[in-house]
Design a protein around this motif. Structure first.
Motif, PDB file in Angstrom:
ATOM      1  N   LYS A  11       2.334  -4.209   8.162  1.00  0.00           N
ATOM      2  CA  LYS A  11       3.729  -4.662   8.238  1.00  0.00           C
ATOM      3  C   LYS A  11       4.553  -3.965   7.150  1.00  0.00           C
ATOM      4  N   PRO A  12       5.874  -3.881   7.347  1.00  0.00           N
ATOM      5  CA  PRO A  12       6.685  -3.268   6.283  1.00  0.00           C
ATOM      6  C   PRO A  12       6.678  -4.141   5.030  1.00  0.00           C
ATOM      7  N   GLY A  13       6.565  -3.511   3.867  1.00  0.00           N
ATOM      8  CA  GLY A  13       6.462  -4.260   2.623  1.00  0.00           C
ATOM      9  C   GLY A  13       7.687  -4.093   1.745  1.00  0.00           C
ATOM     10  N   LEU A  14       7.606  -4.670   0.543  1.00  0.00           N
ATOM     11  CA  LEU A  14       8.672  -4.547  -0.452  1.00  0.00           C
ATOM     12  C   LEU A  14       8.454  -3.241  -1.206  1.00  0.00           C
ATOM     13  N   ASN A  38       4.506   2.622 -11.472  1.00  0.00           N
ATOM     14  CA  ASN A  38       4.806   3.600 -12.529  1.00  0.00           C
ATOM     15  C   ASN A  38       3.573   4.461 -12.811  1.00  0.00           C
ATOM     16  N   LEU A  39       2.966   4.923 -11.750  1.00  0.00           N
ATOM     17  CA  LEU A  39       1.777   5.781 -11.847  1.00  0.00           C
ATOM     18  C   LEU A  39       2.023   6.903 -12.857  1.00  0.00           C
ATOM     19  N   PRO A  40       1.123   7.077 -13.803  1.00  0.00           N
ATOM     20  CA  PRO A  40       1.409   8.095 -14.822  1.00  0.00           C
ATOM     21  C   PRO A  40       1.171   9.522 -14.330  1.00  0.00           C
ATOM     22  N   TYR A  41       0.491   9.665 -13.214  1.00  0.00           N
ATOM     23  CA  TYR A  41       0.100  10.999 -12.770  1.00  0.00           C
ATOM     24  C   TYR A  41       1.222  11.660 -11.976  1.00  0.00           C
ATOM     25  N   ARG A  42       1.359  12.967 -12.163  1.00  0.00           N
ATOM     26  CA  ARG A  42       2.391  13.723 -11.428  1.00  0.00           C
ATOM     27  C   ARG A  42       1.915  13.953 -10.005  1.00  0.00           C
ATOM     28  N   ILE A  43       2.433  13.160  -9.117  1.00  0.00           N
ATOM     29  CA  ILE A  43       2.104  13.316  -7.697  1.00  0.00           C
ATOM     30  C   ILE A  43       3.438  13.388  -6.963  1.00  0.00           C
ATOM     31  N   PRO A  44       3.703  14.471  -6.255  1.00  0.00           N
ATOM     32  CA  PRO A  44       5.057  14.705  -5.733  1.00  0.00           C
ATOM     33  C   PRO A  44       5.511  13.671  -4.702  1.00  0.00           C
ATOM     34  N   ASN A  45       4.592  13.151  -3.934  1.00  0.00           N
ATOM     35  CA  ASN A  45       4.973  12.176  -2.904  1.00  0.00           C
ATOM     36  C   ASN A  45       4.214  10.865  -3.153  1.00  0.00           C
ATOM     37  N   LEU A  46       4.957   9.863  -3.586  1.00  0.00           N
ATOM     38  CA  LEU A  46       4.329   8.613  -4.020  1.00  0.00           C
ATOM     39  C   LEU A  46       5.073   7.429  -3.408  1.00  0.00           C
ATOM     40  N   LYS A  47       4.333   6.550  -2.770  1.00  0.00           N
ATOM     41  CA  LYS A  47       4.956   5.354  -2.214  1.00  0.00           C
ATOM     42  C   LYS A  47       4.089   4.142  -2.524  1.00  0.00           C
ATOM     43  N   VAL A  48       4.689   3.149  -3.164  1.00  0.00           N
ATOM     44  CA  VAL A  48       3.981   1.910  -3.476  1.00  0.00           C
ATOM     45  C   VAL A  48       4.806   0.753  -2.933  1.00  0.00           C
ATOM     46  N   THR A  49       4.168  -0.071  -2.124  1.00  0.00           N
ATOM     47  CA  THR A  49       4.840  -1.256  -1.582  1.00  0.00           C
ATOM     48  C   THR A  49       3.970  -2.487  -1.833  1.00  0.00           C
ATOM     49  N   SER A  50       4.605  -3.657  -1.720  1.00  0.00           N
ATOM     50  CA  SER A  50       3.814  -4.882  -1.904  1.00  0.00           C
ATOM     51  C   SER A  50       4.248  -5.946  -0.905  1.00  0.00           C
ATOM     52  N   HIS A  51       3.377  -6.909  -0.728  1.00  0.00           N
ATOM     53  CA  HIS A  51       3.638  -8.072   0.130  1.00  0.00           C
ATOM     54  C   HIS A  51       3.336  -9.318  -0.678  1.00  0.00           C
ATOM     55  N   GLU A  81     -11.376 -15.815   5.069  1.00  0.00           N
ATOM     56  CA  GLU A  81     -10.236 -15.912   5.985  1.00  0.00           C
ATOM     57  C   GLU A  81      -8.952 -15.434   5.323  1.00  0.00           C
ATOM     58  N   LEU A  82      -8.811 -15.775   4.030  1.00  0.00           N
ATOM     59  CA  LEU A  82      -7.633 -15.298   3.307  1.00  0.00           C
ATOM     60  C   LEU A  82      -7.628 -13.779   3.231  1.00  0.00           C
ATOM     61  N   ALA A  83      -8.782 -13.188   2.943  1.00  0.00           N
ATOM     62  CA  ALA A  83      -8.866 -11.728   2.832  1.00  0.00           C
ATOM     63  C   ALA A  83      -8.497 -11.074   4.149  1.00  0.00           C
ATOM     64  N   ALA A  84      -8.977 -11.646   5.242  1.00  0.00           N
ATOM     65  CA  ALA A  84      -8.665 -11.088   6.563  1.00  0.00           C
ATOM     66  C   ALA A  84      -7.161 -11.148   6.808  1.00  0.00           C
ATOM     67  N   GLU A  85      -6.548 -12.224   6.360  1.00  0.00           N
ATOM     68  CA  GLU A  85      -5.109 -12.334   6.554  1.00  0.00           C
ATOM     69  C   GLU A  85      -4.356 -11.343   5.661  1.00  0.00           C
ATOM     70  N   TYR A  86      -4.822 -11.172   4.444  1.00  0.00           N
ATOM     71  CA  TYR A  86      -4.177 -10.212   3.538  1.00  0.00           C
ATOM     72  C   TYR A  86      -4.181  -8.820   4.169  1.00  0.00           C
ATOM     73  N   ILE A  87      -5.331  -8.475   4.734  1.00  0.00           N
ATOM     74  CA  ILE A  87      -5.493  -7.126   5.271  1.00  0.00           C
ATOM     75  C   ILE A  87      -4.545  -6.893   6.453  1.00  0.00           C
ATOM     76  N   ARG A  88      -4.237  -7.967   7.185  1.00  0.00           N
ATOM     77  CA  ARG A  88      -3.294  -7.819   8.299  1.00  0.00           C
ATOM     78  C   ARG A  88      -1.897  -7.424   7.816  1.00  0.00           C
ATOM     79  N   HIS A  89      -1.554  -7.740   6.575  1.00  0.00           N
ATOM     80  CA  HIS A  89      -0.241  -7.362   6.038  1.00  0.00           C
ATOM     81  C   HIS A  89      -0.083  -5.854   5.885  1.00  0.00           C
ATOM     82  N   PHE A  90      -1.195  -5.134   5.797  1.00  0.00           N
ATOM     83  CA  PHE A  90      -1.106  -3.696   5.548  1.00  0.00           C
ATOM     84  C   PHE A  90      -0.243  -2.985   6.600  1.00  0.00           C
TER      85      PHE A  90
END
Lengths: 213, 152, 717
Positions: free
Chosen positions: C309-312, C487-500, C298-307
């Motif tokens: 929503k807008p994150g930090l 702080n992904l070490p790989y050169r990727i021109p478009n990178l977005k990381v968010t968290s909840h 149930e927790l996992a299902a709830e975590y996945i619902r956050h995907f």
């Protein structure tokens, strides 16, 4: 439980964590406590059919995890009603007594030993003076009751026992008898060893017919 | 009253007969090299030699060992013990060190029975001894070194 | 453990209390109690400074401000001292320092603490200065006695010599005189090219006692009159005692008393078994009204619902949304769910309390923040902090478990001690069940990954969403949730990381390598999947995304070379690779894997390259890589703490919370990159790469990416 779904390759073996650790499968839980008496099979007039029915009743014991767990088809014994591989990992070794340095008696004793003040799911360590694995030719894991039946009659795969010796073994062997007194936290096999012995005797007396494999 | 020998000395115990040998050794005899790790024979930190064979003391009620001979890490001696302890030091096997008494008790017992074990024989004898620091790689090597030194 | 957010400027502490000279060291260990070994030198020990004591028997005892639980600070810190002291290794000893948040501060934290793989890194100059200071004081004393210029005295392997006069002495004869010398303000340190001990495989100082049973851990402290206590805890997080019946428990032979404390019901016994047996006989009714009653599923299902929503926002470079719109892309998506993990150190949590005649209390335990323990215990025992001495002991592992702000474990232990009162010494211990079910887990996390590869095989966009508890209990972005991804070490021109951040009644904690335990897995399996999707080699493809001169690339090339990457493998074998930087150290690993007879991954061999700057003790570094590989491998293969429907904790001991065993441990080869960079940690950085390296090999073997950990359920193992 979906959370513990694993990679697809071995998903069949490993759908869930936990379910089955303590609970018996529903099919086993029903009628788990008793064996039908030999007399109740008298109504089956066909001798061969009666013999098969007697063996099928005895099969409630023979195919119970308490018994199959120590008749594994691999080098490793099984554990629990879910019949998972034994932890810690132990292996057959000489005479089914375990590998050098990790023999059965590193942990198992001559009697069931209570575990006090530890895991709810581990109330005792099972034990018996003869504690060991059945030889590989006597493996029951993964076999049908019919296959096990044929195996019991085959002196190459039953420890060279005559039918009389087999009946005696089932009815009175102390390690077989452990199945009815498996220690705290473990479901015993159905009935009593005496009832089981009578079923096997009656099966032998009716021609030791086997269920279809 | 239970009477047994502990590292060669006769000892008696008249407390709760259910008390596991582990707690008798530690709490009553004050020998602390034998460790508690799980209490259910899963980790091997409590391994002692009972009448010459490795045994998990945490699931051995004291009443069961009347008349027996118990050896702990403090009492092991002989060429296998010396070879194992020397090999352990040579490879600096221990990290936190908490499981190592049990590891050594199992390793010494193995070498007493199989003087020149294979990798498989080492794994077979040592699977009951957990090490959360995962010093296994060095344990395996140290047992080989000890075997070679004894042959030596 | 991590140094994130742990106060103040490193500069301030270097200037202020970086090296305290001439501080009186008087750890008041009770003579009746047994303290940790290995003991320092015998006889009269003279303090040269807060970190070095010299005995009249020529021994040099280093006071380690860092706890020794296997990562080797005793040996490492003593090496740094010995190097500048020109001591002989055979005369070196190490003990734990007393507790003092100023004198023995971790210079990276600003208070006494071990963690974040920082022991050698923060103490590197400090301990060398402590050694150099002691050397100067010894030389000054000898010069005074011999009436020769100090500059003419040489020191080598613990012997001071004056060639002109033929005078020679060990340290011990001058220990007393030296302790009264004025320490030099700024002792000169050696040029690294002149090192004779640093960089060599010196034998560890604590090995002997750890092979003969003599090493004393907290559990081994046995003062006369000791009571032992265990606490009955709930099986649901957040549950509290509603009522209890201790009638039967009190009848158990050896049970002395039973008391309710905030954490549960404490049972006091004349010995350990009495307490355990008494606890078994308690009948407790738990109030679940505020408890976590959802299952892990149930927790996992709830975590996945956050995907959705807008994150930090942790990182946002380029324009990810636009980049995914480009034509001719291949896109890959993945969701990965990580379970709660217990640390399960071999020695469960424990502490011993001994009251002195003056009412002050000595506490013996093995914790990573002893200063917090002191504060917490003083408050609960209603004593002034100066009346509580925390005596750090060897600990049977930790992996982050014994590093806790606010010392919740000590709150329980001190409450147990306070509740019974009286003068008897008390040991409080957790059983393995208390440990596995005690919370403070590596939190559960869910990752959603989306990547795009263009027609030329270049990764053009990467989006990653991470959902889980904030270890630092933050409302805004917690860097420990995203480190290694943001702080992904790989050169990727478009990178977005968010968290909840998710809030649960299950207490979270850092677990050996913290955020990298999950970000390393997610990043390194996903980049591997993207590269192989467009037919690129995992090593060559990664190198193309890294600067050739980077330390990431350096360890990756080395591990590939060690493994002879690209060699034709036997049927049924596959290799996976991963490279992760954590705590300033760079580690690449190649794993050789097959499908075992039981259908589970069988890891045969791991090649590991590490760049941790100057290698103070290469043998210890290799041991930490080996251990990190075993610890990380066990977790990805077998480990999860799960909550049943209703929220009950399902695992309880090593039979259902598995640990890797010797028969599952791969062969490991380690090479250390030669470096003149400042040393960085090795306690944690060996852990993150092994999981993704194995999973990448497993994907090749089975065509199935690993989206759920652990890989093997306990039911099939």
């Amino acid at each position: 439980m979906k959370i513990t779904l694993l990679f697809s390759g071995i998903a069949v073996n490993c759908l869930v964590v936990g379910v089955g650790i303590m609970l018996a499968p529903a099919s086993k839980a029903q009628n788990a406590g008793s064996l039908r008496p030999v007399e109740s099979f008298q109504s089956i007039s066909d001798k061969r059919a009666r013999s098969v029915a007697l063996f099928e009743e005895a099969g409630k014991v023979i195919q119970h995890p308490r018994c199959v767990n120590c008749h594994p088809a691999t080098e490793r014994p099984l554990q629990g009603m879910s019949m998972r591989p034994h932890q810690p990992p132990v292996f057959r070794g000489d005479a089914g007594m375990g590998l050098v340095g990790m023999q059965c008696n590193t942990c198992h004793s001559e009697q069931n030993t209570p575990v006090v003040g530890q895991a709810d799911t581990l109330k005792s360590i099972p034990g018996n003076p003869a504690w060991h694995l059945a030889p590989i030719e006597m493996a029951w894991e993964g076999k049908t009751l019919g296959q096990i039946c044929e195996q019991l009659k085959d002196q190459k795969r039953n420890g060279e026992k005559t039918m009389a010796e087999m009946v005696e073994h089932m009815a009175h062997d102390e390690l077989v008898g452990w199945g009815w007194q498996p220690g705290d936290g473990r479901e015993p096999v159905p009935g009593t060893q005496e009832e089981f012995g009578k079923l096997i005797q009656a099966w032998a007396d009716t021609g030791a017919a086997c269920p279809s494999p | 009253m239970v009477t047994f020998t502990l590292n060669g000395k006769t000892r008696t115990f008249d407390g709760d007969p259910e008390t596991p040998l582990l707690w008798v050794i530690r709490d009553f005899e004050k020998l602390t090299g034998t460790k508690y790790g799980c209490g259910v024979a899963q980790c091997g930190a409590c391994t002692v030699h009972l009448d010459g064979m490795p045994r998990r003391s945490c699931i051995t009620p004291i009443a069961m060992i009347d008349g027996s001979d118990v050896i702990t890490i403090e009492g092991i001696a002989g060429k296998e013990a010396e070879a194992v302890q020397t090999a352990w030091a040579g490879l600096d096997v221990p990290q936190c060190g908490y499981c190592q008494s049990g590891q050594i008790m199992s390793a010494v017992a193995l070498l007493q029975m199989v003087p020149k074990p294979t990798d498989d024989e080492i794994d077979g004898a040592m699977t009951g001894n957990l090490c959360r620091c995962a010093t296994y790689h060095r344990i395996r090597a140290a047992i080989h070194n000890a075997a070679n030194a004894m042959e030596g | 453990m991590t140094i994130h957010d742990i106060t103040t400027s490193r500069r301030a502490f270097l200037a202020g209390t970086g090296l305290v000279i001439g501080v009186a060291i008087a750890p008041k260990f009770l003579s009746a109690a047994r303290t940790g070994v290995p003991a320092g030198g015998a006889g009269d020990l003279k303090p040269m400074n807060a970190f070095v004591k010299i005995g009249t028997d020529d021994t040099v005892t280093v006071l380690s401000k860092h706890i020794e639980f296997g990562q080797g600070p005793f040996t490492g810190l003593a090496t740094l001292v010995a190097e500048e002291l020109d001591a002989d290794w055979s005369q070196m000893r190490a003990v734990h320092s007393p507790t003092d948040n100023k004198i023995y501060a971790n210079l990276a934290f600003g208070l006494q603490g071990t963690g974040g793989s920082s022991s050698i890194a923060n103490a590197y100059e400090q301990m060398r200065k402590a050694g150099a200071t002691a050397r100067a004081m010894l030389v000054a004393a000898a010069a005074e006695e011999w009436k020769v210029p100090a500059a003419e005295i040489t020191v080598e392997k613990g012997r001071m010599k004056h060639a002109g006069s033929g005078k020679e002495s060990g340290f011990g004869a001058f220990a007393d005189m030296a302790s009264r010398q004025t320490p030099p303000a700024d002792p000169k340190l050696k040029d690294p090219k002149d090192f004779v001990l640093i960089g060599t495989d010196l034998p560890k100082l604590d090995t002997r006692e750890k092979t003969n049973g003599a090493a004393i851990f907290t559990l081994d402290i046995m003062p006369d009159g000791l009571l032992t206590a265990v606490v009955a805890h709930p099986k649901h997080f957040g549950a509290v005692v509603k009522s209890f019946d201790d009638t039967d428990a009190r009848k158990v032979m050896g049970v002395v008393d039973i008391r309710q404390i905030p954490q549960g019901i404490a049972v006091y016994g004349e010995n350990t078994f009495a307490a355990l047996k008494g606890r078994d006989e308690l009948r407790i009714d738990w109030d679940l009204s505020k408890a976590e009653t959802r299952s892990s599923a149930e927790l996992a299902a709830e975590y996945i619902r956050h995907f959705d929503k807008p994150g930090l926002e942790a990182t946002n470079t380029g324009d990810v949304a636009q980049a995914f719109q480009q034509p001719g892309l291949q896109t890959v998506e993945a969701q990965i769910v990580f379970p709660f993990l217990a640390h399960a150190p071999m020695e469960p949590l424990d502490a011993v309390f001994i009251k002195a005649a003056d009412g002050s209390v000595d506490i013996y335990n093995g914790a990573q923040f002893p200063g917090f323990d002191q504060q917490v215990a003083a408050k609960i025992l209603s004593l002034d902090e100066t009346k509580v001495r925390v005596n750090t002991q060897l600990a049977g592992g930790s992996f982050g478990r014994k590093a806790q702000f606010g010392s919740p474990y000590m709150q329980e232990a001190a409450s147990v001690y306070a509740a019974i009162g009286g003068d008897r010494p008390l040991k409080h211990m957790w059983t393995r069940e208390d440990d596995i079910q005690g919370g403070f887990y590596r939190p559960m996390y869910a990752h959603k990954m989306r990547g795009a590869v263009d027609a030329k095989g270049r990764i053009t966009a990467w989006e990653q969403i991470i959902v889980g508890q904030s270890i630092m209990a933050k409302a805004d972005l917690d860097s420990t949730s995203v480190e290694g991804a943001s702080n992904l070490p790989y050169r990727i021109p478009n990178l977005k990381v968010t968290s909840h951040n998710v809030t649960l009644p299950i207490p979270p904690l850092w677990w050996r390598s913290v955020g990298h335990t999950h970000t390393g897995f997610a990043v390194e399996t996903f980049v591997d999947e993207l590269l192989t999707r467009v037919g690129r080699d995992p090593v060559e493809g990664r190198l193309a995304l890294l600067d050739a001169a980077s330390r990431h690339a350096g360890v990756l090339r080395k591990a590939a070379e060690m493994a002879d990457w690209g060699v034709t493998l036997p049927e049924g074998r596959a290799r996976g690779v991963a490279v992760v930087e954590s705590f300033g150290s760079f580690v690449a690993q190649v794993a050789d894997v097959s499908v075992g007879a039981d259908g589970a991954p069988r890891v045969h061999k791991v090649w590991c390259a590490v760049d941790c700057g100057v290698a103070v003790n290469p043998n210890i570094i290799k041991a930490q890589m080996e251990g990190g590989i075993g610890y990380g491998l066990g977790a990805v293969l077998f480990d999860a703490v799960t909550l049943d429907k209703g929220g009950r904790i399902m695992q309880s001991n090593f039979h259902d919370y598995r640990s890797i065993r010797i028969n599952e441990m791969p062969d490991v080869s380690v090479e250390i990159i030669k470096s003149t960079e400042k040393p960085t940690g090795v306690g944690e950085p060996g852990v993150p790469p092994i999981g993704p390296a194995v999973a990448n090999a497993w994907r090749k073997l089975t065509d199935a990416p690993v989206r759920q950990l652990p890989i093997v359920s306990i039911m099939s193992s």
